[in-house]
Design a protein around this motif. Sequence first.
Motif, PDB file in Angstrom:
ATOM      1  N   PRO A 378       0.829  -1.216   0.000  1.00  0.00           N
ATOM      2  CA  PRO A 378       0.000   0.000   0.000  1.00  0.00           C
ATOM      3  C   PRO A 378       0.861   1.264   0.000  1.00  0.00           C
ATOM      4  CG  PRO A 378      -0.752  -1.577   1.659  1.00  0.00           C
ATOM      5  CD  PRO A 378       0.572  -2.072   1.155  1.00  0.00           C
ATOM      6  N   GLU A 379       0.368   2.303  -0.633  1.00  0.00           N
ATOM      7  CA  GLU A 379       1.107   3.563  -0.722  1.00  0.00           C
ATOM      8  C   GLU A 379       1.435   4.119   0.660  1.00  0.00           C
ATOM      9  OE1 GLU A 379       3.095   6.618  -2.585  1.00  0.00           O
ATOM     10  OE2 GLU A 379       2.204   4.829  -3.495  1.00  0.00           O
ATOM     11  N   GLY A 380       0.528   3.905   1.614  1.00  0.00           N
ATOM     12  CA  GLY A 380       0.729   4.426   2.963  1.00  0.00           C
ATOM     13  C   GLY A 380       1.860   3.764   3.716  1.00  0.00           C
ATOM     14  N   MET A 381       2.347   2.626   3.217  1.00  0.00           N
ATOM     15  CA  MET A 381       3.439   1.914   3.892  1.00  0.00           C
ATOM     16  C   MET A 381       4.809   2.415   3.442  1.00  0.00           C
ATOM     17  SD  MET A 381       2.176  -0.140   6.060  1.00  0.00           S
ATOM     18  CE  MET A 381       3.600  -1.166   6.429  1.00  0.00           C
ATOM     19  N   GLY A 382       4.837   3.386   2.519  1.00  0.00           N
ATOM     20  CA  GLY A 382       6.093   3.892   1.996  1.00  0.00           C
ATOM     21  C   GLY A 382       7.089   4.299   3.073  1.00  0.00           C
ATOM     22  N   PRO A 383       6.677   5.088   4.071  1.00  0.00           N
ATOM     23  CA  PRO A 383       7.629   5.495   5.116  1.00  0.00           C
ATOM     24  C   PRO A 383       8.098   4.340   5.995  1.00  0.00           C
ATOM     25  CG  PRO A 383       5.737   6.990   5.024  1.00  0.00           C
ATOM     26  CD  PRO A 383       5.404   5.788   4.185  1.00  0.00           C
ATOM     27  N   HIS A 384       7.434   3.200   5.872  1.00  0.00           N
ATOM     28  CA  HIS A 384       7.793   2.038   6.705  1.00  0.00           C
ATOM     29  C   HIS A 384       8.378   0.912   5.854  1.00  0.00           C
ATOM     30  CE1 HIS A 384       5.452   4.043   9.830  1.00  0.00           C
ATOM     31  NE2 HIS A 384       4.441   4.123   8.977  1.00  0.00           N
ATOM     32  N   MET A 385       9.118   1.292   4.818  1.00  0.00           N
ATOM     33  CA  MET A 385       9.650   0.291   3.905  1.00  0.00           C
ATOM     34  C   MET A 385      10.673  -0.630   4.572  1.00  0.00           C
ATOM     35  SD  MET A 385       8.178   0.160   1.063  1.00  0.00           S
ATOM     36  CE  MET A 385       9.352  -0.882   0.222  1.00  0.00           C
ATOM     37  N   GLY A 386      11.312  -0.174   5.646  1.00  0.00           N
ATOM     38  CA  GLY A 386      12.214  -1.055   6.394  1.00  0.00           C
ATOM     39  C   GLY A 386      11.451  -2.233   6.964  1.00  0.00           C
ATOM     40  N   LEU A 387      10.325  -1.951   7.604  1.00  0.00           N
ATOM     41  CA  LEU A 387       9.472  -3.010   8.154  1.00  0.00           C
ATOM     42  C   LEU A 387       8.941  -3.905   7.040  1.00  0.00           C
ATOM     43  CD1 LEU A 387       7.780  -4.344  10.396  1.00  0.00           C
ATOM     44  CD2 LEU A 387       6.076  -2.545  10.067  1.00  0.00           C
ATOM     45  N   VAL A 388       8.503  -3.279   5.948  1.00  0.00           N
ATOM     46  CA  VAL A 388       7.972  -4.046   4.810  1.00  0.00           C
ATOM     47  C   VAL A 388       9.038  -4.980   4.254  1.00  0.00           C
ATOM     48  CG1 VAL A 388       7.116  -3.871   2.450  1.00  0.00           C
ATOM     49  CG2 VAL A 388       6.256  -2.321   4.200  1.00  0.00           C
TER      50      VAL A 388
END
Length: 486
Positions: A378-388
């Motif tokens: 999801p686009e909203g997960m961009g700032p959490h790409m480390g977790l992703v």
Amino acid sequence: MLTVLGFAMIATFLVLIMMKKMSPIAALVLIPALFCVAVGQGAQLGDYVIEGVGKLAPTAAMLMFAIVYFGVMIDVGLFDPIVRGILRFCKADPVRIVVGTAVLAAIVSLDGDGSTTFMITVSAMYPLYKRLGMSLVVMTGVAATANGVMNTLPWGGPTARAATALKLDAGDVFVPMIPALGMGLLFVFVLAYVLGRRERKRIGYLTLDEVLVPETDTALVAAGAGGAGKGSGAGGAVDLTKKPVGGSGDAPGVVSASSADSGSGSGSREDEGFQGLDPNRATLRPKLYWFNAGLTVALLTAMILELMPIPVLFLLGAALALTVNYPKMAEQKARIAAHADNVLNVSGMVFAAAVFTGVLTGTGMVKHMADWLVGAIPEGMGPHMGLVTGVLSIPLTYFMSNDGFYFGVVPVLAEAGAAHGVSPLEIARASLVGQALHMSSPLVPAVYVLVGMAKVEFGDHTKFTVKWAALTSLVVLASGILFGII
């Protein structure tokens, strides 16, 4: 379509081997061949297979000669002192034995090679597990998971790949991850303790009265759970006396070594008469002990320093070990024949895996699967790409080779993260999370050394290990987030 077929091919393979409907070798060959035809690329099957075999041929050669080398070292008695030391430390307590397996696998993993780790660990621990009737899948599961965590060492492969793919310094990627990886290794030790407690509850708390005594006709005396007898000793009869656990008053049973229930949990009873490391075996070469120890240290040192390609090192090492320890031609042939089964099983599995990886890569299934997963973020997960990245690394490194993941997927994830201000270093560190599970992947040749030497069905190993290895990876990820590394 390729995405769906790729996932379907992997799922079909896993289901069939876990249900024991097909042998791993047959499944690795026939299933990808069928799916290659299904995607309309049957005419290219030969090219895909040859390409896959070409890439894995050096690995197969390394495993062949490594098995011969370490097999000879076992024959000549190089590891006997290690076995005796572990026996004395473990004192036939299943908890100590399983924890000892994890510690030994972690220590030997410092050389950066999974195959070597598994050969040494199984060589040392297998006789003890068989002697006490412990579950062999516990041994393979703990060893594979411990090695998976240690595989993140800069010279182990994944860290170097991540650093190379993102043009980073390997030290900058690895050093900050040490606390998280340390927590992962600590979790493996805790897991080993818990599994050891479960084994102790199943077979009882035993005491070892004799260690590696000469072989006699004395029966094995044990109080097994439910009155079942346990397997034979490593090289001779050993009295095992069960101490009361929870007020249990089961009477001890007396069974012969050849008829004891192996209790291995592996689904195999083919070696119930196992005798382990006989201290009086004719293949021992005590006068050459220090030569063999020096040769092994030199071999491992040369491997770490990358003085020569690993297959060449083991080829030279095996030839030298055979020539010095067994100068007579008949003795050399006998030693090679003694290890031929392991060599054939493991090398055959590697070449069969080449079909699987060749089709998966050649048809484009891997690329489409990776693109679909990245696109599903999801686009909203961009700032959490480390977790992703950390979460995705767990399944992706299981279903893909490290090369495919680190050079094909990680750069895409890093690019997506950069658009949201996430550092490539954070992406690289997070990409290491899934290695605990990766070492049990059917695409990793070393795992076939592990299950082959331990005489455990690959499906049994998979069913037992996947959940614990995935949990270990999640512990590393959670620790990385908690410590602010990811």
